[in-house]
Design a protein around this motif. Structure first.
Motif, PDB file in Angstrom:
ATOM      1  N   LEU A  90      23.135  16.524  -8.878  1.00 37.00           N
ATOM      2  CA  LEU A  90      24.266  15.835  -9.458  1.00 37.00           C
ATOM      3  C   LEU A  90      24.776  15.871  -6.884  1.00 37.00           C
ATOM      4  O   LEU A  90      24.875  17.214  -6.441  1.00 37.00           O
ATOM      5  N   CYS A  91      25.250  15.694  -6.737  1.00 38.05           N
ATOM      6  CA  CYS A  91      25.846  15.597  -5.279  1.00 38.05           C
ATOM      7  C   CYS A  91      26.305  16.109  -4.644  1.00 38.05           C
ATOM      8  O   CYS A  91      27.144  16.673  -5.585  1.00 38.05           O
ATOM      9  N   GLU A  92      26.244  17.175  -4.482  1.00 34.22           N
ATOM     10  CA  GLU A  92      27.388  18.363  -3.538  1.00 34.22           C
ATOM     11  C   GLU A  92      28.540  17.439  -3.044  1.00 34.22           C
ATOM     12  O   GLU A  92      29.999  18.544  -3.374  1.00 34.22           O
ATOM     13  N   SER A  93      28.386  16.251  -2.383  1.00 42.89           N
ATOM     14  CA  SER A  93      29.997  16.080  -2.082  1.00 42.89           C
ATOM     15  C   SER A  93      30.883  15.079  -3.095  1.00 42.89           C
ATOM     16  O   SER A  93      32.082  15.192  -3.084  1.00 42.89           O
ATOM     17  N   CYS A  94      30.235  14.240  -3.622  1.00 45.17           N
ATOM     18  CA  CYS A  94      31.071  13.118  -4.521  1.00 45.17           C
ATOM     19  C   CYS A  94      30.786  13.547  -6.404  1.00 45.17           C
ATOM     20  O   CYS A  94      31.543  12.414  -6.722  1.00 45.17           O
ATOM     21  N   ALA A  95      30.232  14.170  -6.278  1.00 45.86           N
ATOM     22  CA  ALA A  95      29.341  14.962  -7.600  1.00 45.86           C
ATOM     23  C   ALA A  95      28.434  13.748  -8.359  1.00 45.86           C
ATOM     24  O   ALA A  95      28.728  14.213 -10.218  1.00 45.86           O
ATOM     25  N   TYR A 111      23.053  15.570  -1.563  1.00 47.30           N
ATOM     26  CA  TYR A 111      23.641  14.823  -1.753  1.00 47.30           C
ATOM     27  C   TYR A 111      23.201  13.265  -1.954  1.00 47.30           C
ATOM     28  O   TYR A 111      21.509  13.129  -2.045  1.00 47.30           O
ATOM     29  N   CYS A 112      23.797  12.701  -2.489  1.00 43.19           N
ATOM     30  CA  CYS A 112      23.457  10.866  -2.515  1.00 43.19           C
ATOM     31  C   CYS A 112      23.064  10.160  -1.148  1.00 43.19           C
ATOM     32  O   CYS A 112      23.798  10.866  -0.294  1.00 43.19           O
ATOM     33  N   LEU A 113      22.384   9.147  -1.623  1.00 43.28           N
ATOM     34  CA  LEU A 113      22.217   8.851  -0.343  1.00 43.28           C
ATOM     35  C   LEU A 113      23.636   8.491   0.491  1.00 43.28           C
ATOM     36  O   LEU A 113      23.352   8.402   2.047  1.00 43.28           O
ATOM     37  N   ALA A 114      24.791   8.001  -0.167  1.00 43.25           N
ATOM     38  CA  ALA A 114      25.135   6.931   0.556  1.00 43.25           C
ATOM     39  C   ALA A 114      26.415   8.594   1.163  1.00 43.25           C
ATOM     40  O   ALA A 114      26.879   8.384   2.222  1.00 43.25           O
ATOM     41  N   CYS A 115      26.678  10.420   0.422  1.00 46.30           N
ATOM     42  CA  CYS A 115      27.133  10.751   1.280  1.00 46.30           C
ATOM     43  C   CYS A 115      26.675  11.428   2.284  1.00 46.30           C
ATOM     44  O   CYS A 115      27.005  11.931   3.133  1.00 46.30           O
ATOM     45  N   GLN A 116      25.215  11.365   2.249  1.00 44.18           N
ATOM     46  CA  GLN A 116      24.281  11.758   3.175  1.00 44.18           C
ATOM     47  C   GLN A 116      24.492  10.466   4.617  1.00 44.18           C
ATOM     48  O   GLN A 116      24.677  11.415   5.482  1.00 44.18           O
TER      49      GLN A 116
HETATM   50 ZN    ZN Z   1      28.313  11.548  -3.175  1.00 45.84          ZN
END
Ligand code: ZN
Length: 124
Positions: A90-95, A111-116
């Motif tokens: 799970l992305c730590e930023s957007c879950a 992180y997912c690619l978008a958040c990264q």
């Molecule tokens: Zn994310």
């Protein structure tokens, strides 16, 4: 195929865990400076009663690491923790669920690619 619908199955998690542990071991092994340290880590690998000693050795190796190595090791440790607590992937930023394809390439990613990309753009 919408990637977002993919969720990690136990086999996938096991595979990631194995790779994370392997990466962690390889990193520690590369950073060990004496035969004694190396030996302790090898014992740790086999499992068993010397685990505490190996943890001490790992801690002492970590204490003299360069920031970048330390960060890498911490990311591996944290990913293993997430595996244990069931929040792995799970992305730590957007879950959101991080696409499995990405996790397979970088199992330690947080992180997912978008958040990264957003973080990199912000210089984080
Ligand atoms: Zn994310």
């Amino acid at each position: 195929m919408p990637e977002m619908l993919e969720t990690p199955n136990p086999t996938f998690l096991e595979e990631c865990g194995g790779r994370l542990r392997e990466q962690r071991r390889a990193l520690l092994r590369a950073l060990a400076t004496s035969d004694g340290e190396l030996a302790s880590l090898e014992v740790h690998q086999a499992g068993g009663r010397s685990e505490d000693a190996a943890t001490d050795v790992a801690t002492s190796i970590v204490s003299r690491l360069e920031t970048r190595d330390k960060q890498e090791l911490e990311e591996l440790e944290q990913a293993l923790e997430r595996l244990e607590y069931g929040t792995f992937g799970l992305c730590e930023s957007c879950a959101e669920q991080i696409p499995l394809r990405r996790l397979r390439v970088v199992p330690a990613t947080r992180y997912c690619l978008a958040c990264q990309k957003k973080r990199e753009a912000e210089g984080a």
